[in-house]
Design a protein around this motif. Structure first.
Motif, mmCIF file in Angstrom:
data_model
loop_
_atom_site.group_PDB
_atom_site.id
_atom_site.type_symbol
_atom_site.label_atom_id
_atom_site.label_comp_id
_atom_site.label_asym_id
_atom_site.label_seq_id
_atom_site.Cartn_x
_atom_site.Cartn_y
_atom_site.Cartn_z
ATOM 1 N N LYS A 198 1.710 -12.552 -14.045
ATOM 2 C CA LYS A 198 2.305 -12.183 -12.766
ATOM 3 C C LYS A 198 3.434 -13.136 -12.408
ATOM 4 O O LYS A 198 3.289 -14.359 -12.509
ATOM 5 C CB LYS A 198 1.247 -12.207 -11.666
ATOM 6 C CG LYS A 198 0.119 -11.206 -11.891
ATOM 7 C CD LYS A 198 -0.892 -11.278 -10.770
ATOM 8 C CE LYS A 198 -2.038 -10.299 -11.010
ATOM 9 N NZ LYS A 198 -3.063 -10.349 -9.960
ATOM 10 N N ALA A 205 -5.358 -14.398 -0.056
ATOM 11 C CA ALA A 205 -5.247 -13.553 -1.235
ATOM 12 C C ALA A 205 -5.563 -12.112 -0.879
ATOM 13 O O ALA A 205 -6.613 -11.817 -0.319
ATOM 14 C CB ALA A 205 -6.194 -14.042 -2.312
ATOM 15 N N ALA A 206 -4.650 -11.239 -1.196
ATOM 16 C CA ALA A 206 -4.876 -9.807 -1.160
ATOM 17 C C ALA A 206 -4.640 -9.368 -2.618
ATOM 18 O O ALA A 206 -5.050 -10.056 -3.528
ATOM 19 C CB ALA A 206 -3.930 -9.128 -0.188
ATOM 20 N N ASP A 207 -3.939 -8.294 -2.866
ATOM 21 C CA ASP A 207 -3.583 -8.016 -4.258
ATOM 22 C C ASP A 207 -2.573 -9.058 -4.724
ATOM 23 O O ASP A 207 -2.381 -9.289 -5.912
ATOM 24 C CB ASP A 207 -3.029 -6.601 -4.403
ATOM 25 C CG ASP A 207 -1.832 -6.337 -3.518
ATOM 26 O OD1 ASP A 207 -1.021 -5.465 -3.862
ATOM 27 O OD2 ASP A 207 -1.707 -7.014 -2.488
ATOM 28 N N LYS A 208 -1.893 -9.677 -3.782
ATOM 29 C CA LYS A 208 -1.040 -10.835 -4.045
ATOM 30 C C LYS A 208 -1.229 -11.780 -2.863
ATOM 31 O O LYS A 208 -1.924 -11.456 -1.915
ATOM 32 C CB LYS A 208 0.420 -10.415 -4.200
ATOM 33 C CG LYS A 208 0.951 -9.505 -3.103
ATOM 34 C CD LYS A 208 2.303 -8.947 -3.464
ATOM 35 C CE LYS A 208 2.832 -8.005 -2.382
ATOM 36 N NZ LYS A 208 2.008 -6.812 -2.215
ATOM 37 N N LEU A 209 -0.598 -12.942 -2.924
ATOM 38 C CA LEU A 209 -0.735 -13.879 -1.816
ATOM 39 C C LEU A 209 0.101 -13.443 -0.622
ATOM 40 O O LEU A 209 1.246 -13.042 -0.771
ATOM 41 C CB LEU A 209 -0.298 -15.276 -2.246
ATOM 42 C CG LEU A 209 -1.261 -16.086 -3.106
ATOM 43 C CD1 LEU A 209 -0.675 -17.464 -3.379
ATOM 44 C CD2 LEU A 209 -2.616 -16.216 -2.442
ATOM 45 N N TYR A 262 3.723 -7.547 -12.494
ATOM 46 C CA TYR A 262 2.372 -7.801 -12.968
ATOM 47 C C TYR A 262 2.303 -7.841 -14.488
ATOM 48 O O TYR A 262 1.220 -7.939 -15.062
ATOM 49 C CB TYR A 262 1.394 -6.774 -12.411
ATOM 50 C CG TYR A 262 1.008 -7.023 -10.965
ATOM 51 C CD1 TYR A 262 0.306 -6.056 -10.235
ATOM 52 C CD2 TYR A 262 1.347 -8.206 -10.322
ATOM 53 C CE1 TYR A 262 -0.046 -6.289 -8.916
ATOM 54 C CE2 TYR A 262 1.009 -8.440 -9.005
ATOM 55 C CZ TYR A 262 0.304 -7.481 -8.301
ATOM 56 O OH TYR A 262 -0.040 -7.702 -6.992
ATOM 57 N N TYR A 292 -5.279 -16.332 -8.244
ATOM 58 C CA TYR A 292 -4.393 -16.070 -7.107
ATOM 59 C C TYR A 292 -3.383 -17.190 -6.899
ATOM 60 O O TYR A 292 -2.365 -16.990 -6.258
ATOM 61 C CB TYR A 292 -5.206 -15.917 -5.821
ATOM 62 C CG TYR A 292 -5.986 -14.642 -5.747
ATOM 63 C CD1 TYR A 292 -7.376 -14.658 -5.772
ATOM 64 C CD2 TYR A 292 -5.346 -13.418 -5.622
ATOM 65 C CE1 TYR A 292 -8.099 -13.488 -5.680
ATOM 66 C CE2 TYR A 292 -6.067 -12.243 -5.529
ATOM 67 C CZ TYR A 292 -7.445 -12.280 -5.560
ATOM 68 O OH TYR A 292 -8.165 -11.122 -5.470
ATOM 69 N N TYR A 352 10.805 -14.944 -4.208
ATOM 70 C CA TYR A 352 10.805 -15.061 -2.763
ATOM 71 C C TYR A 352 12.190 -15.467 -2.294
ATOM 72 O O TYR A 352 12.917 -16.183 -2.997
ATOM 73 C CB TYR A 352 9.812 -16.135 -2.297
ATOM 74 C CG TYR A 352 8.362 -15.813 -2.535
ATOM 75 C CD1 TYR A 352 7.758 -16.100 -3.755
ATOM 76 C CD2 TYR A 352 7.591 -15.232 -1.536
ATOM 77 C CE1 TYR A 352 6.420 -15.813 -3.975
ATOM 78 C CE2 TYR A 352 6.247 -14.947 -1.743
ATOM 79 C CZ TYR A 352 5.672 -15.231 -2.960
ATOM 80 O OH TYR A 352 4.338 -14.947 -3.174
ATOM 81 N N GLN A 357 -0.395 -19.416 -6.976
ATOM 82 C CA GLN A 357 0.953 -19.249 -7.497
ATOM 83 C C GLN A 357 1.588 -20.611 -7.703
ATOM 84 O O GLN A 357 1.482 -21.497 -6.860
ATOM 85 C CB GLN A 357 1.797 -18.406 -6.540
ATOM 86 C CG GLN A 357 1.340 -16.957 -6.477
ATOM 87 C CD GLN A 357 2.194 -16.097 -5.577
ATOM 88 O OE1 GLN A 357 3.311 -16.470 -5.207
ATOM 89 N NE2 GLN A 357 1.692 -14.933 -5.222
ATOM 90 N N LEU A 388 8.635 -12.267 0.271
ATOM 91 C CA LEU A 388 8.523 -11.716 -1.073
ATOM 92 C C LEU A 388 9.524 -10.586 -1.237
ATOM 93 O O LEU A 388 9.521 -9.625 -0.453
ATOM 94 C CB LEU A 388 7.103 -11.205 -1.302
ATOM 95 C CG LEU A 388 6.802 -10.610 -2.666
ATOM 96 C CD1 LEU A 388 6.865 -11.695 -3.745
ATOM 97 C CD2 LEU A 388 5.435 -9.941 -2.665
ATOM 98 N N TYR A 409 6.895 -13.665 -9.437
ATOM 99 C CA TYR A 409 7.325 -13.291 -8.095
ATOM 100 C C TYR A 409 8.679 -13.919 -7.775
ATOM 101 O O TYR A 409 9.011 -15.004 -8.274
ATOM 102 C CB TYR A 409 6.319 -13.808 -7.046
ATOM 103 C CG TYR A 409 4.870 -13.539 -7.368
ATOM 104 C CD1 TYR A 409 4.160 -14.368 -8.218
ATOM 105 C CD2 TYR A 409 4.207 -12.455 -6.799
ATOM 106 C CE1 TYR A 409 2.825 -14.136 -8.512
ATOM 107 C CE2 TYR A 409 2.865 -12.209 -7.084
ATOM 108 C CZ TYR A 409 2.184 -13.052 -7.945
ATOM 109 O OH TYR A 409 0.865 -12.802 -8.233
#
Lengths: 115, 109
Positions: free
Chosen positions: A31, B93-97, A50, A102, A35, A104, A45, A33
């Motif tokens: 994953k 945390a959800a499906d993402k932070l 994924y 979770y 931002y 990051q 975000l 990301y």
């Protein structure tokens, strides 16, 4: 120390130019990301992925695009930079199959200024 | 450039005092929370995390408290030092932070 890298760290560019912000990680995370963050402000975000060939828009609408051709690489592109794109762009990654999937890990960021 | 979002609230503390940074959340479905520290010009760094089956977790000089009843998370920093000056974000945390607004901590001598 997280193994996630962003280049360039600072970029000053004129309006209308095409730019690509690079992000690479060596942790094998699936994953990744992007931002956007203005100085002293919240994190927003704008894109996430994924896995290879998977990209999604984030919570904040952005004119940028991303690609994920390789696991370790997640570049962000602006086809025509504008002053409103001036901001800091932060890349992050996280992995599944680990204790903290979770969590990051963030790169140092690219501070973009469009004149 | 055009700014997005809100300016961050600020907490000012004297060096040596304890700091308490608060975070409220609205979604009860999260089972994992993280605190991040972001120093000027750098990306956020992980400080401490806590799972929803815990009320408290301690690290080095930091303690996170989770109150699921009122949906509140706090970060306590003991004996605050100048190097603690930064912006602190909570995330759930959800499906993402999902990141909170953030709080700027200023430490003065």
């Amino acid at each position: 120390e997280a193994d996630i890298y962003q280049t360039p760290r600072y970029l000053v560019i004129g309006t209308g130019k095409k730019i690509t912000l690079e992000c690479s990680q060596t942790m094998g995370h699936d994953k990744m990301y992007w931002y956007q963050q203005d100085p002293g402000m919240e994190l927003h975000l704008i894109h996430y992925s994924y896995g290879v060939n998977s990209t999604e828009k984030g919570d904040l609408s952005s004119e940028s695009t991303v690609s994920r051709i390789r696991t370790e690489h997640f570049p962000l592109t602006l086809e025509s930079a504008r002053p409103s794109h001036t901001s800091q762009y932060l890349c992050a990654s996280s992995g599944t199959g680990t204790a903290n999937s979770y969590e990051q890990y963030f790169g140092p960021g690219t501070r973009l200024t469009v004149t | 450039g055009e700014s997005v979002g809100l300016h961050l609230p600020t907490l000012s503390v004297q060096e040596g005092d304890n700091s308490i940074i608060n975070c409220a959340y609205s979604n009860s479905a999260s089972d994992y929370f993280i605190w991040y520290k972001q120093e000027s010009g750098k990306g956020p760094q992980f400080i401490i995390d806590i799972r929803s089956n815990m009320d408290k977790r301690q690290g080095q000089r930091v303690t996170v408290l989770l109150n699921k009843t009122v949906k509140h998370l706090s970060l306590q920093i003991a004996a605050t030092q100048p190097g603690d000056s930064a912006v602190y974000f909570c995330a759930r945390a959800a499906d993402k932070l999902i990141f909170g607004t953030g709080t700027r901590l200023q430490v003065f001598p």
